[in-house]
Design a protein around this motif. Structure first.
Motif, PDB file in Angstrom:
ATOM      1  N   THR A 163      47.952  44.393  43.302  1.00 45.96           N
ATOM      2  CA  THR A 163      46.869  45.344  43.141  1.00 45.96           C
ATOM      3  C   THR A 163      46.082  45.670  44.465  1.00 45.96           C
ATOM      4  OG1 THR A 163      45.614  43.101  42.802  1.00 45.96           O
ATOM      5  CG2 THR A 163      46.758  44.045  40.871  1.00 45.96           C
ATOM      6  N   GLU A 164      46.489  45.171  45.391  1.00 44.23           N
ATOM      7  CA  GLU A 164      45.700  45.734  46.749  1.00 44.23           C
ATOM      8  C   GLU A 164      46.661  46.620  47.244  1.00 44.23           C
ATOM      9  OE1 GLU A 164      42.695  44.902  47.480  1.00 44.23           O
ATOM     10  OE2 GLU A 164      42.455  43.595  45.672  1.00 44.23           O
ATOM     11  N   SER A 165      46.098  47.725  47.919  1.00 44.79           N
ATOM     12  CA  SER A 165      47.003  48.808  48.645  1.00 44.79           C
ATOM     13  C   SER A 165      47.555  48.117  49.784  1.00 44.79           C
ATOM     14  CB  SER A 165      45.841  49.913  49.076  1.00 44.79           C
ATOM     15  OG  SER A 165      46.538  50.624  49.937  1.00 44.79           O
ATOM     16  N   LYS A 166      47.091  47.111  50.682  1.00 43.81           N
ATOM     17  CA  LYS A 166      47.906  46.618  51.523  1.00 43.81           C
ATOM     18  C   LYS A 166      49.400  46.034  51.352  1.00 43.81           C
ATOM     19  CE  LYS A 166      47.584  42.911  55.212  1.00 43.81           C
ATOM     20  NZ  LYS A 166      46.760  41.910  55.681  1.00 43.81           N
ATOM     21  N   TYR A 167      49.233  45.250  50.044  1.00 43.09           N
ATOM     22  CA  TYR A 167      50.596  44.633  49.551  1.00 43.09           C
ATOM     23  C   TYR A 167      51.257  45.476  48.857  1.00 43.09           C
ATOM     24  CZ  TYR A 167      47.613  40.641  51.119  1.00 43.09           C
ATOM     25  OH  TYR A 167      46.998  39.873  51.948  1.00 43.09           O
TER      26      TYR A 167
END
Length: 419
Positions: A163-167
């Motif tokens: 749900t996080e862009s980084k991951y």
């Protein structure tokens, strides 16, 4: 014989005045709204909650920020930190260097929104009751109107789990590494995602042995013969092996595919591109009768209200709902306008609600990438006539810059991400 470029122009021109008139009407309404809306005091606001911030949900929220009267605000509940531009995923799991740009900030919604009219919550909606939305964090949101735009679930290359862009970017890069290292690759599923993915792999890595496996006799079976023939000719011309009328067992975690006829094939990498499941379970408690037993889609009326007459204030649209329209991002955005207009009517006390009537030729038009630069634009008119515009004008990044601009995100951040 009239060329497809001319046919496309003749098909689109008649609807331009209608689209322009709608856009002008919305701009005038937004202009008036900016001068009449007053931020409600804390504790004296009615929530219009939109669950899901993909293409349709984004459009609904954006329009609601320009139309809701004083006393109301729109609340976006979205689990992802950024809008996932999923159309670029097949390309960005093959090609390095652009994956960060597939995740577009939601800043475009708040940009220009009046004080107090918009609230964004990054959280997962777990359950809907008659007047509340229960969130994974434990929070409980009261609503006056509810819009369900939760879409569908699937795995890469269609969707990411993070749900996080980084991951999420790490997921794309992880698949890039697997594709780069594999010599023999099988793509299972001959829909749009499978076709684009297999053509990209073979074009960017021509030395790899790539097979596309599909359970039916035709690729892209829901489209017309001209597009299907183009796809088949293009893929075979690239050296892709097509295995049609084949349904392998995907339950095994090994690199061996077992087919119904007893055949077994071993690959270095197997990528399923099959099936998407509607995220409809959210209303299973409050209105189980509103979920189709056959397809799991939310059943809706032509007004896009849920079929359950007890809840005229709950709407659903897009991939999660049985709207009768194409399952395309463009269709969801048209449906969003119907939902917003109907919420306006209900707030005003009117029962004269708009009805969604799909424009299949327009909402169902598809643009496919077929390798590095080749792009096919396909429309099937209501009389069955097909329009196919095939060009070599595509770009490696999938024209993601234009999408950042469309969603109102900061172009400077897009450039910064490339550094």
């Amino acid at each position: 014989m009239i060329s497809d470029h001319i046919l496309l122009t003749l098909q689109v021109l008649p609807i331009l005045p209608t689209l322009a008139a709608t856009n002008l009407r919305q701009r005038i309404s937004a202009f008036i709204h900016e001068r009449t809306y007053q931020a409600p005091p804390d504790g004296h606001v009615k929530n219009v909650i939109v669950i899901g911030g993909s293409f349709g949900g984004y459009q609904a929220v954006k329009r609601l920020t320009k139309t809701l009267p004083t006393g109301y605000r729109v609340v976006l509940v979205e689990k992802n930190s950024h809008l996932n531009y999923v159309f670029a995923f097949p390309r960005f799991i093959v090609v390095k260097g652009h994956e960060q740009n597939a995740f577009i900030p939601y800043s475009g919604i708040s940009k220009g929104a009046l004080e107090g009219i918009f609230h964004h919550i990054q959280d997962t909606a777990m359950e809907v009751t008659e007047r509340f939305v229960e969130l994974k964090s434990g929070a409980r949101l009261e609503y006056e109107y509810l819009v369900i735009a939760t879409g569908s679930s699937s795995k890469l290359p269609s969707k990411v789990s993070s749900t996080e862009s980084k991951y999420a970017q790490q997921e794309l890069r992880g698949m890039q590494d697997k594709i780069r290292q594999a010599g023999r690759i099988a793509i299972v599923g001959g829909g749009a995602v499978g076709v684009q993915l297999v053509s990209d792999i073979k074009d960017f890595y021509p030395e790899k042995e790539v097979t596309l496996i599909h359970s039916r006799a035709q690729l892209l079976h829901s489209f017309g013969p001209r597009l299907r023939d183009l796809i088949t000719e293009t893929l075979t011309g690239m050296g892709v092996t097509l295995r049609l009328n084949a349904r392998p067992d995907l339950s095994s975690e090994t690199n061996t595919l077992k087919f119904w006829n007893g055949d077994e094939e071993m690959y270095d990498l197997i990528i399923p591109c099959t099936g998407q499941q509607p995220n409809s379970n959210i209303i299973s408690t409050v209105s189980p009768a509103s979920i189709s037993k056959e397809t799991s889609h939310i059943l809706v009326k032509p007004t896009l209200q849920v079929m359950d007459d007890r809840y005229p204030y709950i709407f659903a649209f897009g991939d999660v709902a049985a709207t009768g329209g194409p399952r395309m991002g463009r269709a969801a955005m048209f449906q969003a306008d119907i939902v917003v207009d109907n919420i306006q009517q209900l707030i005003a006390g009117s029962r004269n609600l708009c009805v969604y009537k799909p424009k299949f030729w327009f909402e169902g038009a598809i643009k496919l990438t077929l390798g590095k630069n080749r792009v096919a634009l396909y429309i099937q008119q209501e009389n069955g006539q097909e329009i196919l515009v095939d060009s070599n004008l595509g770009h490696e990044d999938g024209d993601v810059k234009s999408q950042w601009a469309f969603f109102g995100a900061d172009a400077e951040e897009l450039e910064t991400r490339k550094i």
